[in-house]
Write an enzyme that holds these catalytic residues in place. Structure first.
Site, PDB file in Angstrom:
ATOM      1  N   LYS A 137       5.493   8.156  39.360  1.00 35.17           N
ATOM      2  CA  LYS A 137       6.345   8.379  40.605  1.00 35.17           C
ATOM      3  C   LYS A 137       6.264   9.391  41.365  1.00 35.17           C
ATOM      4  O   LYS A 137       6.118   9.497  42.441  1.00 35.17           O
ATOM      5  CB  LYS A 137       7.819   8.653  40.071  1.00 35.17           C
ATOM      6  CG  LYS A 137       8.890   9.138  41.085  1.00 35.17           C
ATOM      7  CD  LYS A 137      10.210   9.539  40.615  1.00 35.17           C
ATOM      8  CE  LYS A 137      11.125  10.067  41.450  1.00 35.17           C
ATOM      9  NZ  LYS A 137      12.590  10.208  41.130  1.00 35.17           N
ATOM     10  N   HIS A 275      -5.869 -36.241  37.095  1.00 43.15           N
ATOM     11  CA  HIS A 275      -4.954 -35.682  37.815  1.00 43.15           C
ATOM     12  C   HIS A 275      -3.408 -35.675  37.006  1.00 43.15           C
ATOM     13  O   HIS A 275      -2.438 -36.042  37.238  1.00 43.15           O
ATOM     14  CB  HIS A 275      -4.764 -36.818  38.911  1.00 43.15           C
ATOM     15  CG  HIS A 275      -6.020 -36.753  39.809  1.00 43.15           C
ATOM     16  ND1 HIS A 275      -6.303 -35.733  40.661  1.00 43.15           N
ATOM     17  CD2 HIS A 275      -6.608 -38.081  40.020  1.00 43.15           C
ATOM     18  CE1 HIS A 275      -7.584 -36.028  40.945  1.00 43.15           C
ATOM     19  NE2 HIS A 275      -7.710 -37.569  40.746  1.00 43.15           N
TER      20      HIS A 275
END
Length: 515
Positions: A137, A275
């Site tokens: 922070k 596919h």
């Protein structure tokens, strides 16, 4: 301002001694805790114990040691705030400029077979994430390192300028919050599963990157390959690549599709995929026989495809595989002779996936599919059938051989894109119809592909027939038996057509849509 004091507390001590030794040589005072302090002292690195800084002992078996105002004020103080400076001076507190922390090994702990719940809970880190978050922070002033791979960059910048750059501190802080978020997500997932709450009111998932991909589905799309923590050993994410160029985005999708199909079988099986749909599936007494059937199912479509096997690839099978162009061959392993043959082909990818022989024992997992603005989650479809589950609905019952082929076809059709039709004969697919907007269209594609092989074959459908037209097409093609879920308000129409042509038909009561 520069880095003058560092707080170091790590579970994974890889590289920490050399890192801290150089920090000390650069004039950085090192504060440490527990096992890290003991190691640094033993290796002759000057170090101050955390209790000497806080004036408070490490207590409760080390559960409380860094959760102290002296530590967190040193991390969170805004250095260019006159008010903060005054408070720090008034209270006799000092700044901490660098935090080096990695966390208790929660993931490694719960990965151990039979780990006790109490041991898992004890390996939830509290002080570590708190220090990391405080430092991250306040990254405008504090450097924070959670990854040993960043040690060298931090040292280089301290050598060059006495401190890290703001840009580096921002990058390190972002990594910290990714790390703590993933850590908490794993704990949340563990506890939710223990409580039997797999679909809770909030779902946080975490994945770790395996590799960047050259591109996604198409060259203009960026992509990367990620792995879920504790992924099953027989998942594609745990595959060992033995040969060939990097996997592509489409390779990964197709290989995963092939892998899921081959897991349906306990007998030697081979699956060929194009596919994300199977173009050939075969089973046999050996993997060689199974491959011959998978190839013969569709010798055209297998070209440039993905092949998955659930047994070790031997020399005889490799001799067949090398004769055509294949993108990937994945299997539990390859004999030395098979590897020698297949590695002669520069671009073929060879993937070793452990545990495929035991895949029938797999457990359901949750599958996440992203949509625009969200995601949908469901159990994986591992439903399986036995002969006892089938309901014969026609006058003629299937023969023993037809039943065998119907169950084989059913295992395959659940992995074909809906609307799905599979024709099976002699332990192999002979026709596959996938992804059409109506079921009869899929049936016609499968029948056309099968040609003369459709005579005497059986048909598997992933969902019920809304009309009798698919049965009409099946009868014309010489198909002798059908397996389908049933459940249509027009089931009687299909049953009537089947009876007219002497087709045996069974209902499963279960559908297998795949979108």
């Amino acid at each position: 301002m520069g880095i003058k004091r560092a707080l170091v507390s790590v579970s994974d001590k890889t590289g920490i001694v050399d890192f801290c030794r150089e920090l000390s040589q650069l004039g950085v005072e090192i504060i440490s805790t527990g096992g890290t302090k003991s190691l640094l002292s033993k290796e002759g690195v000057p170090v101050i114990g955390i209790s000497d800084v806080t004036g408070f002992p490490e207590i409760l078996d080390g559960r409380v040691k860094t959760l102290h105002p002296t530590v967190h004020s040193g991390l969170l103080a805004i250095r260019d705030s006159a008010e903060h400076q005054a408070q720090m001076k008034e209270l006799g507190l000092d700044y901490i400029d660098l935090v080096v922390v990695n966390l208790y090994p929660f993931q490694e702990t719960i990965a151990k077979p039979g780990v006790a719940y109490e041991e898992a809970i004890e390996n939830i880190d509290i002080g570590g994430p708190t220090m990391l978050r405080s430092a991250a922070k306040n990254h405008a002033f504090v450097s924070v390192v959670v990854d040993a791979n960043d040690y060298s960059q931090v040292l280089d910048e301290i050598r060059d300028g006495g401190d890290t750059t703001l840009e580096t501190r921002k990058q390190l802080a972002a990594k910290v919050f990714r790390h703590t978020a993933a850590y908490d997500a794993l704990i949340s997932d563990y506890l939710s599963n223990k409580l039997g709450e797999p679909l809770p009111e909030r779902l946080t998932v975490t994945y770790e990157k395996i590799q960047d991909l050259r591109y996604g589905e198409n060259p203009h799309q960026k992509a990367a390959f990620y792995r879920k923590p504790l992924a099953a050993v027989d998942s594609l994410t745990n595959a060992e690549q033995l040969h060939g160029k990097e996997l592509s985005y489409n390779n990964i999708n197709d290989a995963n599709a092939a892998l899921q199909i081959v897991k349906e079988f306990t007998e030697p099986a081979v699956v060929a995929v194009k596919h994300m749909n199977p173009c050939g599936v075969g089973i046999g007494e050996s993997i060689y026989e199974a491959y011959r059937k998978a190839y013969d199912a569709d010798p055209v479509s297998i070209f440039g495809g993905i092949v998955a096997a659930n047994r070790i690839i031997d020399e005889d099978t490799a001799n067949l595989l090398k004769d055509i162009f294949l993108e990937i061959v994945l299997a539990p392993g390859f004999t030395d002779e098979a590897l020698a043959l297949l590695t002669q082909k520069k671009n073929i990818r060879l993937l070793k996936i452990s545990g495929l022989e035991l895949a029938a024992d797999r457990k359901s997992q949750y599958v996440v599919t992203s949509i625009d603005g969200g995601m949908i989650v469901q159990e994986s479809d591992i439903h399986s059938l036995t002969e006892a589950d089938l309901q014969v609905v026609t006058d003629r019952k299937p023969t023993e051989e037809e039943l065998k082929q119907l169950l084989f076809g059913w295992k395959v059709v659940k992995h074909v894109k809906s609307n799905a039709i599979v024709l099976a004969k002699d332990d192999m697919t002979v026709g596959v119809g996938a992804g059409q907007m109506n079921r009869v269209g899929s049936a016609r594609i499968a029948i056309e592909q099968a040609g003369e092989k459709s005579k005497g074959s059986v048909l598997a459908s992933d969902a019920f027939f809304p009309l009798g037209d698919t049965l009409e097409e099946a009868a014309k093609a010489g198909i002798t038996a059908v397996i389908q879920p049933g459940g249509s308000i027009r089931d009687e129409e299909s049953i009537k057509v089947a009876n007219e042509y002497g087709i045996a038909m069974v209902f499963t009561g279960v559908r297998h849509f795949k979108h």
